[in-house]
Design a protein around this motif. Structure first.
Motif, short mmCIF file in Angstrom:
data_model
loop_
_atom_site.label_atom_id
_atom_site.label_comp_id
_atom_site.label_asym_id
_atom_site.label_seq_id
_atom_site.Cartn_x
_atom_site.Cartn_y
_atom_site.Cartn_z
N THR A 1 29.26 3.28 -36.26
CA THR A 1 28.31 2.39 -35.59
C THR A 1 27.57 3.11 -34.48
OG1 THR A 1 29.71 0.49 -36.09
CG2 THR A 1 28.08 0.20 -34.35
N PHE A 2 28.26 3.99 -33.77
CA PHE A 2 27.59 4.80 -32.75
C PHE A 2 26.46 5.62 -33.38
CE2 PHE A 2 27.18 9.07 -30.96
CZ PHE A 2 26.79 8.78 -29.66
N GLY A 3 26.72 6.22 -34.54
CA GLY A 3 25.69 7.01 -35.21
C GLY A 3 24.50 6.18 -35.61
N SER B 1 17.56 -1.50 -17.98
CA SER B 1 17.12 -0.20 -18.48
C SER B 1 17.93 0.19 -19.72
CB SER B 1 17.27 0.87 -17.40
OG SER B 1 18.64 1.15 -17.17
N TYR B 2 17.28 0.88 -20.64
CA TYR B 2 17.99 1.29 -21.85
C TYR B 2 19.15 2.22 -21.52
CZ TYR B 2 18.82 2.90 -26.61
OH TYR B 2 19.40 3.19 -27.82
N LYS B 3 18.98 3.02 -20.49
CA LYS B 3 20.05 3.93 -20.06
C LYS B 3 21.32 3.14 -19.75
CE LYS B 3 21.33 6.87 -16.16
NZ LYS B 3 20.88 7.44 -14.87
N ASN B 4 21.20 2.10 -18.90
CA ASN B 4 22.37 1.30 -18.55
C ASN B 4 22.87 0.50 -19.75
OD1 ASN B 4 22.31 2.25 -15.94
ND2 ASN B 4 21.27 0.45 -15.11
N PHE B 5 21.94 0.03 -20.56
CA PHE B 5 22.30 -0.74 -21.76
C PHE B 5 23.19 0.08 -22.67
CE2 PHE B 5 21.17 -2.56 -26.01
CZ PHE B 5 21.56 -3.87 -25.77
N VAL B 6 22.89 1.36 -22.81
CA VAL B 6 23.70 2.25 -23.64
C VAL B 6 24.99 2.63 -22.94
CG1 VAL B 6 23.80 4.54 -24.68
CG2 VAL B 6 21.72 3.17 -24.89
N HIS B 7 24.90 3.03 -21.67
CA HIS B 7 26.07 3.51 -20.94
C HIS B 7 27.14 2.43 -20.83
CE1 HIS B 7 23.93 7.07 -18.72
NE2 HIS B 7 23.96 7.19 -20.03
N TYR B 8 26.74 1.22 -20.49
CA TYR B 8 27.72 0.16 -20.29
C TYR B 8 28.45 -0.15 -21.59
CZ TYR B 8 25.43 -0.80 -15.80
OH TYR B 8 24.92 -0.70 -14.54
N GLN B 9 27.75 -0.16 -22.70
CA GLN B 9 28.38 -0.51 -23.98
C GLN B 9 29.31 0.59 -24.47
OE1 GLN B 9 25.91 -3.15 -26.77
NE2 GLN B 9 24.36 -2.02 -25.64
N LEU B 10 28.96 1.83 -24.21
CA LEU B 10 29.79 2.93 -24.69
C LEU B 10 30.96 3.22 -23.77
CD1 LEU B 10 27.21 5.52 -26.07
CD2 LEU B 10 28.71 4.01 -27.36
N ALA B 11 30.77 3.06 -22.46
CA ALA B 11 31.82 3.49 -21.53
C ALA B 11 31.76 2.74 -20.20
CB ALA B 11 31.71 4.99 -21.29
N GLY B 12 31.41 1.46 -20.22
CA GLY B 12 31.32 0.71 -18.97
C GLY B 12 32.64 0.68 -18.22
N LEU C 1 22.04 7.10 -32.76
CA LEU C 1 21.48 8.32 -33.32
C LEU C 1 20.56 8.05 -34.51
CD1 LEU C 1 24.71 10.56 -33.34
CD2 LEU C 1 23.04 10.26 -31.51
N SER C 2 20.61 6.83 -35.03
CA SER C 2 19.81 6.44 -36.20
C SER C 2 20.11 7.29 -37.42
CB SER C 2 18.30 6.50 -35.87
OG SER C 2 17.98 5.54 -34.90
N ILE C 3 21.36 7.71 -37.55
CA ILE C 3 21.78 8.46 -38.75
C ILE C 3 23.13 7.93 -39.21
CG2 ILE C 3 20.50 10.57 -38.22
CD1 ILE C 3 23.04 11.80 -37.15
N PHE D 1 22.39 15.61 -45.65
CA PHE D 1 21.00 15.53 -45.27
C PHE D 1 20.77 15.41 -43.76
CE2 PHE D 1 21.39 13.66 -49.55
CZ PHE D 1 20.67 14.63 -50.23
N ASP D 2 21.82 15.42 -42.98
CA ASP D 2 21.69 15.39 -41.53
C ASP D 2 22.60 16.46 -40.93
OD1 ASP D 2 19.79 13.28 -40.89
OD2 ASP D 2 21.25 11.90 -41.76
N PRO D 3 22.24 16.98 -39.75
CA PRO D 3 23.02 18.10 -39.16
C PRO D 3 24.33 17.64 -38.54
CG PRO D 3 21.23 17.47 -37.70
CD PRO D 3 21.05 16.65 -38.95
N VAL D 4 25.21 17.06 -39.38
CA VAL D 4 26.52 16.58 -38.92
C VAL D 4 27.59 17.17 -39.83
CG1 VAL D 4 27.97 14.59 -38.42
CG2 VAL D 4 25.50 14.42 -38.12
#
Length: 644
Positions: free
Chosen positions: A317-319, A262-273, A323-325, A337-340
């Motif tokens: 890289t996280f962005g 699942s994309y959820k686990n794919f993201v979670h494990y890479q960021l904070a597994g 976040l695609s920004i 140009f982005d809300p950051v």
């Protein structure tokens, strides 16, 4: 017939604009070429970003009239400086101030303002007009082509915009080739082509899709794009650019796609597994996503600068990946140009600034820490067996201690301790003893002597002795150091003790007392040391500092301008509890900073460095310090032995 439809369209367009300003002829011509539906992200946003956001975008310092066209609430809401008006009224050109201003000929009313040196082309004006006129329609309406699914609406809409027609239906051979290359990156075999050609069922194509999704090559193909985002590479980047092996992370990504994680686990494990409850080995491996960035081993870099660069790389890289920004723009200022905001950016950085890592990585190709041991199944069984043996031996040791108490009491009562009263130091397992009374000789073996030298100088340094209460001592200058040659070379599993009398000058702010290593920074420190910093003593034993290491710092300040006796002991356990420092026979209270030494502390080189006192390469030494009576044991001394 074509001219007839163009004429009807032109008449309808004129009727539609009877209550609004007249459109310029060039805008009308471009309007007639547009498809029925305009896509915001593809057609509209690039125009707004290029021509409008400089004054009506996220950059607060340059915003005009309180209008932001990058936010729906602002773009569709009341204009702060023009009561009763809105910039964009979806579906109603007459009520849209943006429409009136982009077609105006009045320089004071026209947008963009002439002084901005920006202007809209006829096509750009036509696109904005069509978009406002259409309102908010999600899926383009298509009338001229056969639509099989909603994706076709977008494809045919773009073809109309470009004045193109769909290609003819491809042959089955071509379809399978495209599908195979898309899903696996490999062309189909002749057998696969023949199977598809001979399959006349209605779901023949779907069967091929299912077959390719089951292929292990599917994960490889999908992983290539993700690994680009994750900046996966086979080398460190920067200067020397040596090879690094991140294949375990690469294989995890491939396996994740093949297992349809699942994309959820794919993201979670890479960021904070590693931060999840009871993380598995795979969950920890996944966090290598955060450490694929370039790493520098050049000798002249500033440690803190590149530690910060690595943190920012992770945030950037996280962005981009999630976040695609491009959040990196906010490193120096609020994003244009982005809300950051810049504050947001450094808040994001803080999430990735919790790793004990070196800015300058190891020159000898040790993997930069933190790292993960990856034994295979047979090795894991062997490790488990060894751990069982260790527990058994520890129990035997406890039993032996209990059984020895009676014999020890008899030894005391019979006053047999008088036989060692004449000895100034314990002799058992003594490896080195240096008093500096007449030379640098090792009194355990008079044929061996220490060497006083300086890196980069093949000649011996002048030796400076000074008289003291016990005879004489060696005076150090912070650059030259005393090299004990073969003495003091221990592995992670070897117990040892090192004692020395030292006199620390009041003026010394920072420097090494003694160490066994090649240099302070050259290998991210490998070996062991006793170091003075912030008026406190700290001890380190490392394979690759700062993470594959034990580091402890004293809680009290060290005495100055007086002789004190330091003893460093280690029991071979690779734990902070077994690594201790004593002052004048008493254990020094220390705070454990890191306790995760899991690889050896030797270089395993032909010229293995030995124990050295007073200085080291690329680091601060024991300037104006004095040392005397060095003892080195290949065992851990007891508290009683250290005390006396």
């Amino acid at each position: 017939m074509k001219k007839y439809y163009l004429f009807i369209g032109f008449v309808l367009l004129i009727l539609a604009f009877t209550t609004i300003p007249k459109l310029p002829e060039d805008v009308i011509k471009e309007y007639l070429k547009l498809p029925a539906t305009i896509d915001y992200n593809e057609h509209v946003k690039p125009i707004l970003s290029d021509k409008c956001f400089s004054c009506h975008g996220p950059d607060k310092a340059k915003q005009k009239a309180g209008l932001r066209l990058d936010l729906v609430a602002s773009a569709y809401g009341p204009l702060p400086e023009s009561p009763g008006k809105v910039a964009i009224f979806p579906g109603n050109l007459n009520k849209s101030e943006l429409f009136r201003r982009i077609i105006s000929t009045d320089p004071s009313y026209l947008m963009p303002l002439p002084k901005s040196h920006l202007s809209l082309s006829a096509k750009e004006k036509a696109i904005l007009i069509k978009w406002i006129e259409n309102g908010e329609k999600a899926i383009p309406i298509i009338n001229n082509f056969q639509v099989n699914n909603p994706i076709d609406n977008f494809i045919f809409n773009r073809l109309q915009l470009e004045d193109l027609k769909p290609s003819a239906t491809a042959s089955k051979e071509i379809l399978l080739r495209r599908l195979s290359l898309d899903l696996t990156g490999l062309p189909p075999s002749l057998q696969e082509i023949n199977t598809f050609l001979n399959d006349t069922s209605l779901n023949a194509y779907e069967k091929q899709v299912d077959r390719l999704l089951r292929s292990p090559h599917y994960g490889e193909k999908m992983a290539t794009q993700w690994l680009d985002l994750a900046r996966f590479a086979d080398s460190y980047g920067y200067t020397v650019d040596r090879t690094r092996d991140m294949s375990v992370y690469r294989d995890w990504v491939i396996r994740s796609f093949n297992e349809n994680m699942s994309y959820k686990n794919f993201v979670h494990y890479q960021l904070a597994g590693d931060l999840m409850p009871n993380p598995t080995k795979d969950m920890i491996i996944a966090t290598a996503f955060n450490r694929n960035h370039p790493q520098n081993m050049e000798g002249g870099i500033i440690e803190e600068e590149f530690q910060t660069e690595y943190v920012m790389d992770r945030a950037n890289t996280f962005g981009e990946a999630f976040l695609s920004i491009s959040v990196g723009c906010a490193r120096c200022h609020d994003h244009k140009f982005d809300p950051v905001s810049q504050e947001n950016y450094y808040q994001l950085n803080s999430f990735f600034n919790n790793v004990r890592e070196a800015g300058q990585i190891s020159w000898n190709d040790d993997m930069p820490t933190p790292t993960l041991m990856l034994p295979n199944q047979n090795q894991e069984k062997t490790i488990a067996y060894i751990k069982t043996l260790i527990k058994e031996k520890e129990k035997d040791l406890q039993d032996a201690y209990k059984n020895s108490l009676t014999g020890f009491n008899d030894w005391i009562q019979q006053e047999k301790y008088t036989s060692i009263s004449s000895k100034s130091i314990p002799n058992n397992n003594l490896q080195g003893y240096y008093t500096f009374e007449d030379s640098l000789k090792n009194l355990v073996n008079n044929s061996k002597s220490a060497h006083f030298k300086r890196d980069g100088n093949s000649n011996s340094e002048p030796i400076v002795f000074e008289k003291n209460a016990s005879g004489q001592c060696l005076v150090l200058n912070g650059d030259a150091y005393l090299d004990l040659k073969e003495v003091g070379i221990f592995r992670k599993s070897d117990p040892f003790s090192i004692g020395v009398w030292v006199n620390i000058p009041k003026e010394l702010k920072e420097g090494v007392i003694f160490h066994k290593s090649n240099a302070e920074r050259l290998y991210n420190f490998k070996g062991y040391n006793v170091y003075l910093k912030n008026n406190k003593l700290e001890i380190t034993m490392a394979h690759t500092a700062p993470s594959n290491a034990i580091t402890k710092i004293a809680t009290t300040e060290v005495p100055r301008n007086k002789w004190i006796q330091l003893t460093l002991t280690y029991d071979g356990s690779a734990t902070a509890n077994g690594f201790n420092l004593y002052i004048d026979g008493s254990p020094l209270v220390m705070e454990t900073v890191i306790d995760q030494l899991y690889k050896d502390i030797l270089f395993f080189s032909k010229d293995e460095p030995a124990l050295q006192f007073g200085g080291w390469n690329r680091g601060l030494g024991f300037k104006a310090g004095k040392i005397d009576d060095i003892v080195v044991y290949n065992r851990a001394l007891t508290n009683f032995e250290i005390k006396v």
